[in-house]
Design a protein around this motif. Structure first.
Motif, PDB file in Angstrom:
ATOM      1  N   MET A  27       0.842  -1.185  -0.077  1.00 16.44           N
ATOM      2  CA  MET A  27      -0.246  -0.080   0.019  1.00 16.44           C
ATOM      3  C   MET A  27       0.841   1.097   0.319  1.00 16.44           C
ATOM      4  N   LYS A  28       2.132   1.302   0.507  1.00 12.48           N
ATOM      5  CA  LYS A  28       3.113   2.112   0.586  1.00 12.48           C
ATOM      6  C   LYS A  28       3.414   2.798  -1.110  1.00 12.48           C
ATOM      7  N   ARG A  29       3.130   1.719  -1.925  1.00 13.49           N
ATOM      8  CA  ARG A  29       3.487   2.067  -3.244  1.00 13.49           C
ATOM      9  C   ARG A  29       2.237   2.713  -4.079  1.00 13.49           C
ATOM     10  N   LEU A  30       1.278   3.092  -3.285  1.00  7.80           N
ATOM     11  CA  LEU A  30       0.028   3.638  -4.147  1.00  7.80           C
ATOM     12  C   LEU A  30       0.355   5.133  -4.214  1.00  7.80           C
ATOM     13  N   ASP A  31      -0.304   5.465  -5.396  1.00 11.25           N
ATOM     14  CA  ASP A  31       0.001   7.012  -5.578  1.00 11.25           C
ATOM     15  C   ASP A  31      -1.382   7.102  -6.307  1.00 11.25           C
ATOM     16  N   GLY A  32      -1.648   8.367  -7.146  1.00  5.68           N
ATOM     17  CA  GLY A  32      -2.747   8.643  -7.502  1.00  5.68           C
ATOM     18  C   GLY A  32      -3.016   8.029  -9.023  1.00  5.68           C
ATOM     19  N   ARG A  33      -2.171   7.207  -9.298  1.00  2.00           N
ATOM     20  CA  ARG A  33      -2.207   6.561 -10.767  1.00  2.00           C
ATOM     21  C   ARG A  33      -2.419   5.119 -10.924  1.00  2.00           C
ATOM     22  N   ASN A  34      -2.323   4.407  -9.583  1.00  2.28           N
ATOM     23  CA  ASN A  34      -2.371   3.154  -9.683  1.00  2.28           C
ATOM     24  C   ASN A  34      -3.365   2.357  -8.652  1.00  2.28           C
ATOM     25  N   CYS A  35      -3.391   1.399  -8.612  1.00  2.00           N
ATOM     26  CA  CYS A  35      -4.266   0.501  -7.368  1.00  2.00           C
ATOM     27  C   CYS A  35      -3.630  -0.570  -7.169  1.00  2.00           C
ATOM     28  N   LEU A  36      -4.082  -1.470  -6.108  1.00  2.00           N
ATOM     29  CA  LEU A  36      -3.562  -2.708  -5.615  1.00  2.00           C
ATOM     30  C   LEU A  36      -4.449  -3.488  -5.872  1.00  2.00           C
ATOM     31  N   HIS A  37      -4.329  -4.540  -6.336  1.00  2.00           N
ATOM     32  CA  HIS A  37      -5.181  -5.645  -6.311  1.00  2.00           C
ATOM     33  C   HIS A  37      -4.656  -6.904  -5.422  1.00  2.00           C
ATOM     34  N   LEU A  38      -5.455  -7.036  -4.238  1.00  2.00           N
ATOM     35  CA  LEU A  38      -4.958  -7.979  -3.385  1.00  2.00           C
ATOM     36  C   LEU A  38      -5.823  -9.255  -3.322  1.00  2.00           C
ATOM     37  N   GLN A  39      -5.326 -10.539  -3.396  1.00  2.00           N
ATOM     38  CA  GLN A  39      -6.030 -11.870  -3.390  1.00  2.00           C
ATOM     39  C   GLN A  39      -5.589 -12.510  -2.192  1.00  2.00           C
ATOM     40  N   ILE A  40      -6.906 -12.848  -1.319  1.00  2.00           N
ATOM     41  CA  ILE A  40      -6.711 -13.105   0.088  1.00  2.00           C
ATOM     42  C   ILE A  40      -7.725 -14.215   0.377  1.00  2.00           C
ATOM     43  N   HIS A  41      -7.540 -15.194   1.231  1.00  2.00           N
ATOM     44  CA  HIS A  41      -8.366 -16.194   1.432  1.00  2.00           C
ATOM     45  C   HIS A  41      -9.506 -15.869   2.590  1.00  2.00           C
ATOM     46  N   ARG A  42      -9.439 -14.839   3.322  1.00  2.00           N
ATOM     47  CA  ARG A  42     -10.238 -14.190   4.423  1.00  2.00           C
ATOM     48  C   ARG A  42     -10.326 -12.932   4.323  1.00  2.00           C
ATOM     49  N   TYR A  43     -11.645 -12.277   4.767  1.00  2.00           N
ATOM     50  CA  TYR A  43     -11.868 -11.040   4.914  1.00  2.00           C
ATOM     51  C   TYR A  43     -10.618 -10.526   5.954  1.00  2.00           C
ATOM     52  N   PRO A  44      -9.953  -9.290   5.406  1.00  2.00           N
ATOM     53  CA  PRO A  44      -8.708  -8.855   6.172  1.00  2.00           C
ATOM     54  C   PRO A  44      -9.413  -7.358   6.998  1.00  2.00           C
ATOM     55  N   ARG A  45     -10.287  -7.535   7.922  1.00  2.00           N
ATOM     56  CA  ARG A  45     -10.812  -6.440   8.495  1.00  2.00           C
ATOM     57  C   ARG A  45      -9.672  -5.551   9.159  1.00  2.00           C
ATOM     58  N   PRO A  46      -8.570  -6.162   9.678  1.00  2.00           N
ATOM     59  CA  PRO A  46      -7.558  -4.998  10.286  1.00  2.00           C
ATOM     60  C   PRO A  46      -6.855  -4.403   9.247  1.00  2.00           C
ATOM     61  N   LEU A  47      -6.681  -4.799   8.043  1.00  2.00           N
ATOM     62  CA  LEU A  47      -6.008  -4.051   6.791  1.00  2.00           C
ATOM     63  C   LEU A  47      -6.834  -3.264   6.483  1.00  2.00           C
ATOM     64  N   LEU A  48      -8.251  -3.405   6.349  1.00  2.00           N
ATOM     65  CA  LEU A  48      -9.332  -2.708   5.916  1.00  2.00           C
ATOM     66  C   LEU A  48      -9.209  -1.092   6.635  1.00  2.00           C
ATOM     67  N   MET A  49      -9.177  -1.395   8.013  1.00  2.00           N
ATOM     68  CA  MET A  49      -8.983  -0.600   9.071  1.00  2.00           C
ATOM     69  C   MET A  49      -8.066   0.567   8.802  1.00  2.00           C
ATOM     70  N   ILE A  50      -6.803  -0.277   8.519  1.00  2.00           N
ATOM     71  CA  ILE A  50      -5.360   0.509   8.301  1.00  2.00           C
ATOM     72  C   ILE A  50      -5.653   1.327   6.989  1.00  2.00           C
ATOM     73  N   ALA A  51      -6.340   0.828   6.066  1.00  2.00           N
ATOM     74  CA  ALA A  51      -6.291   1.744   4.706  1.00  2.00           C
ATOM     75  C   ALA A  51      -7.161   2.630   5.078  1.00  2.00           C
ATOM     76  N   GLN A  52      -8.345   2.564   5.731  1.00  2.00           N
ATOM     77  CA  GLN A  52      -9.130   3.654   6.059  1.00  2.00           C
ATOM     78  C   GLN A  52      -8.782   4.922   6.876  1.00  2.00           C
ATOM     79  N   LYS A  53      -7.621   4.578   7.543  1.00  2.00           N
ATOM     80  CA  LYS A  53      -7.114   5.606   8.420  1.00  2.00           C
ATOM     81  C   LYS A  53      -6.114   6.253   7.647  1.00  2.00           C
ATOM     82  N   GLN A  54      -5.609   5.518   6.585  1.00  2.00           N
ATOM     83  CA  GLN A  54      -4.608   6.267   5.719  1.00  2.00           C
ATOM     84  C   GLN A  54      -5.188   6.914   4.663  1.00  2.00           C
ATOM     85  N   GLY A  55      -6.497   6.842   4.517  1.00  2.00           N
ATOM     86  CA  GLY A  55      -7.378   7.771   3.407  1.00  2.00           C
ATOM     87  C   GLY A  55      -7.325   6.829   2.113  1.00  2.00           C
TER      88      GLY A  55
END
Length: 90
Positions: A27-55
């Protein structure tokens, strides 16, 4: 408009906390021109909370097999729902 750069990250099957650590690092590599596609085996609630806090915007969909596809971006104009259609047949 230039095409969106999609950064791919597949952490399916990895044990805790490796999926979270790898995802946060990517996620540190994200800028206004790209997006991150994550494939994961379970719903990552803590990760989504981190993303939300970082805007960082995200949208997710679950496949019939129970895996998740999640897109993250800092660009407010990207249509994440439309982009997810390619991964989840929704």
């Amino acid at each position: 408009m230039s095409p969106v750069e999609v950064i791919e990250l597949d952490v399916r099957g990895l044990n805790h906390p490796e999926p979270l650590e790898r995802s946060v690092e990517m996620m540190k590599r994200l800028d206004g021109r790209n997006c991150l596609h994550l494939q994961i085996h379970r719903y990552p609630r803590p990760l989504l909370m981190i993303a939300q806090k970082q805007g960082i915007r995200f949208d997710a969909c679950e496949t019939e097999s129970g895996e998740w596809h999640i897109l993250f971006t800092k660009n407010p104009s990207f249509d994440l729902k439309r982009m997810l259609q390619d991964f989840c047949d929704v």
